[in-house]
Design a protein around this motif. Structure first.
Motif, PDB file in Angstrom:
ATOM      1  N   LYS A  36       2.630   7.122  -7.351  1.00 19.39           N
ATOM      2  CA  LYS A  36       3.792   6.259  -7.196  1.00 19.39           C
ATOM      3  C   LYS A  36       3.504   4.789  -7.453  1.00 19.39           C
ATOM      4  CE  LYS A  36       6.481   9.249  -4.214  1.00 19.39           C
ATOM      5  NZ  LYS A  36       7.395   9.343  -3.058  1.00 19.39           N
ATOM      6  N   GLY A  37       2.338   4.484  -8.044  1.00 21.11           N
ATOM      7  CA  GLY A  37       2.092   3.115  -8.466  1.00 21.11           C
ATOM      8  C   GLY A  37       1.181   2.348  -7.541  1.00 21.11           C
ATOM      9  N   THR A  38       0.938   1.096  -7.903  1.00 17.30           N
ATOM     10  CA  THR A  38       0.022   0.222  -7.187  1.00 17.30           C
ATOM     11  C   THR A  38       0.457   0.040  -5.736  1.00 17.30           C
ATOM     12  OG1 THR A  38      -0.431  -0.965  -9.235  1.00 17.30           O
ATOM     13  CG2 THR A  38      -1.039  -2.059  -7.180  1.00 17.30           C
ATOM     14  N   GLY A  39      -0.521   0.143  -4.842  1.00 15.65           N
ATOM     15  CA  GLY A  39      -0.251  -0.017  -3.420  1.00 15.65           C
ATOM     16  C   GLY A  39       0.099   1.273  -2.718  1.00 15.65           C
ATOM     17  N   LYS A  40       0.339   2.338  -3.490  1.00 14.09           N
ATOM     18  CA  LYS A  40       0.704   3.619  -2.886  1.00 14.09           C
ATOM     19  C   LYS A  40      -0.289   4.713  -3.272  1.00 14.09           C
ATOM     20  CE  LYS A  40       5.644   2.539  -2.717  1.00 14.09           C
ATOM     21  NZ  LYS A  40       7.012   2.971  -3.090  1.00 14.09           N
ATOM     22  N   GLU A  41      -1.511   4.309  -3.612  1.00 15.75           N
ATOM     23  CA  GLU A  41      -2.516   5.276  -4.033  1.00 15.75           C
ATOM     24  C   GLU A  41      -2.828   6.287  -2.940  1.00 15.75           C
ATOM     25  OE1 GLU A  41      -2.819   2.020  -4.217  1.00 15.75           O
ATOM     26  OE2 GLU A  41      -3.241   1.441  -6.302  1.00 15.75           O
ATOM     27  N   ILE A 220       9.322  -2.154  16.868  1.00 13.08           N
ATOM     28  CA  ILE A 220       9.258  -1.257  15.714  1.00 13.08           C
ATOM     29  C   ILE A 220       9.217  -2.059  14.422  1.00 13.08           C
ATOM     30  CG2 ILE A 220      10.518   0.496  14.415  1.00 13.08           C
ATOM     31  CD1 ILE A 220      11.618   1.521  17.079  1.00 13.08           C
ATOM     32  N   THR A 221      10.064  -3.061  14.319  1.00 15.16           N
ATOM     33  CA  THR A 221      10.103  -3.877  13.104  1.00 15.16           C
ATOM     34  C   THR A 221       8.748  -4.525  12.847  1.00 15.16           C
ATOM     35  OG1 THR A 221      12.468  -4.315  13.430  1.00 15.16           O
ATOM     36  CG2 THR A 221      11.261  -5.791  11.956  1.00 15.16           C
ATOM     37  N   ALA A 222       8.135  -5.077  13.892  1.00 10.78           N
ATOM     38  CA  ALA A 222       6.828  -5.729  13.736  1.00 10.78           C
ATOM     39  C   ALA A 222       5.753  -4.713  13.368  1.00 10.78           C
ATOM     40  CB  ALA A 222       6.453  -6.458  15.019  1.00 10.78           C
ATOM     41  N   ALA A 223       5.754  -3.541  14.037  1.00  6.67           N
ATOM     42  CA  ALA A 223       4.751  -2.517  13.759  1.00  6.67           C
ATOM     43  C   ALA A 223       4.910  -1.985  12.343  1.00  6.67           C
ATOM     44  CB  ALA A 223       4.875  -1.383  14.772  1.00  6.67           C
ATOM     45  N   ARG A 224       6.156  -1.819  11.913  1.00  8.25           N
ATOM     46  CA  ARG A 224       6.416  -1.300  10.577  1.00  8.25           C
ATOM     47  C   ARG A 224       5.935  -2.274   9.502  1.00  8.25           C
ATOM     48  NH1 ARG A 224       9.817  -0.254   6.446  1.00  8.25           N
ATOM     49  NH2 ARG A 224      10.363   1.945   6.141  1.00  8.25           N
ATOM     50  N   ALA A 229       1.921  -3.463   5.334  1.00 11.41           N
ATOM     51  CA  ALA A 229       0.992  -4.413   4.729  1.00 11.41           C
ATOM     52  C   ALA A 229      -0.421  -3.845   4.683  1.00 11.41           C
ATOM     53  CB  ALA A 229       1.014  -5.722   5.502  1.00 11.41           C
ATOM     54  N   THR A 230      -0.792  -3.085   5.701  1.00  8.25           N
ATOM     55  CA  THR A 230      -2.137  -2.511   5.773  1.00  8.25           C
ATOM     56  C   THR A 230      -2.326  -1.364   4.795  1.00  8.25           C
ATOM     57  OG1 THR A 230      -2.376  -3.117   8.103  1.00  8.25           O
ATOM     58  CG2 THR A 230      -3.803  -1.361   7.279  1.00  8.25           C
ATOM     59  N   HIS A 231      -1.338  -0.456   4.728  1.00  8.84           N
ATOM     60  CA  HIS A 231      -1.503   0.774   3.951  1.00  8.84           C
ATOM     61  C   HIS A 231      -0.841   0.720   2.577  1.00  8.84           C
ATOM     62  CE1 HIS A 231      -3.183   2.680   7.491  1.00  8.84           C
ATOM     63  NE2 HIS A 231      -2.121   2.330   8.187  1.00  8.84           N
ATOM     64  N   GLY A 232       0.060  -0.223   2.360  1.00 10.01           N
ATOM     65  CA  GLY A 232       0.768  -0.291   1.088  1.00 10.01           C
ATOM     66  C   GLY A 232       1.976   0.614   1.014  1.00 10.01           C
ATOM     67  N   TRP A 233       2.204   1.435   2.008  1.00 15.23           N
ATOM     68  CA  TRP A 233       3.328   2.356   2.042  1.00 15.23           C
ATOM     69  C   TRP A 233       3.565   2.753   3.493  1.00 15.23           C
ATOM     70  CZ3 TRP A 233       2.722   7.372   4.003  1.00 15.23           C
ATOM     71  CH2 TRP A 233       1.396   7.763   4.228  1.00 15.23           C
ATOM     72  N   ILE A 234       4.737   3.280   3.764  1.00 11.16           N
ATOM     73  CA  ILE A 234       5.027   3.805   5.094  1.00 11.16           C
ATOM     74  C   ILE A 234       6.088   4.889   4.958  1.00 11.16           C
ATOM     75  CG2 ILE A 234       6.815   2.094   5.615  1.00 11.16           C
ATOM     76  CD1 ILE A 234       5.758   2.156   8.539  1.00 11.16           C
TER      77      ILE A 234
END
Length: 264
Positions: A36-41, A220-224, A229-234
């Protein structure tokens, strides 16, 4: 002729595959893995980890998915996007299996629930079957150890887009929300609503939070935001309930302050 097997892969943990799903993987001539592209490896890596565990050494075709045109009206954009994905599927499979065979794809959650793999497959002259897996809704309720429905009540399943556009359904006590990339719960009048939220469900990175919506929404908003930012996807989903629609086990959990959890 191509036989397509869509296998529910749960929410990312290799153990979420059923024994039937493992057999289907092992019997396939080819497994297609989308990127799915950069950041979602990580999404492709998770699928490959499942294959390395359950089907080591088998043939794999990696494909790069096209991107939906966000400038088009939503439904028009989705239809064109699905056309483009079907074309990419067909190219990859024709190159790998020119004489035909069985192709497997791992689908997050369950192929029947807010997933378009079956709609995309319908564009191709392939025979399709489904091996069901654990849905994100099952994983959410298991993570919080709660029942999905209240006694004698029903549950509505919808999307973040619908929740944002139409609000909390007036005729529903409980609503499961999926595909919410913009925290649509923050657009609701929070008074009298409870929320159970989870991301990366069943994985080492799992995050879950629960409680009254006015208190819990900012967390939730802050954790999300931090997790993306950490994983590149959620990938996340949540259950909303009106006050008074809880069953005894849930009230007991809240009375004990069971509101914020992180597993990993």
């Amino acid at each position: 002729m191509i036989d397509l097997v869509l296998i529910g892969a749960g929410t990312g943990h290799p153990d979420h595959l059923t024994l039937q799903g493992v057999r289907a993987l092992q019997q396939a001539d080819l497994v297609v893995v989308p990127r799915k592209g950069t950041g979602k490896e990580d999404l492709a890596h998770l699928r490959l980890a499942m294959l390395n565990r359950h089907r080591p050494g088998g043939a794999v075709a990696n494909i790069d998915l096209p991107v939906r045109d966000a400038d088009l009206p939503y439904l028009d954009g989705v239809e064109r996007w699905h056309d483009a994905i079907a074309h990419v599927w067909a190219q990859a499979v024709a190159a790998a299996l020119p004489q035909g065979g069985t192709v497997a794809m791992l689908v997050w959650g369950d192929p029947s629930l807010y997933d378009s793999s079956l709609r995309i497959a319908a564009r191709l002259n392939w025979r399709a079957r489904v091996v069901p897996g654990i849905t994100a809704i099952q994983a959410l309720c298991a993570a919080h150890a709660i029942p999905l429905n209240a006694l004698g009540s029903d549950v509505r399943i919808t999307t973040g887009r619908r929740l944002r556009d139409a609000g909390f359904p007036p005729d529903a006590d409980r609503v499961v929300v999926m595909l919410d990339g913009t925290c649509a719960f923050a657009t609701l009048d929070p008074k009298g609503l409870q929320i159970w939220w989870g991301a990366y469900l069943g994985m080492p990175e799992q995050l879950i939070q629960a409680g009254p919506l006015p208190d819990t929404a900012p967390r939730i908003t802050a954790a999300r935001t931090a997790a993306r930012a950490t994983h590149g996807w959620i990938m996340d989903c949540y259950l909303l309930a009106r006050d008074g629609s809880h069953s005894a086990p849930e009230l007991l959990q809240h009375n004990h302050g069971r509101r914020i959890h992180s597993v990993g």
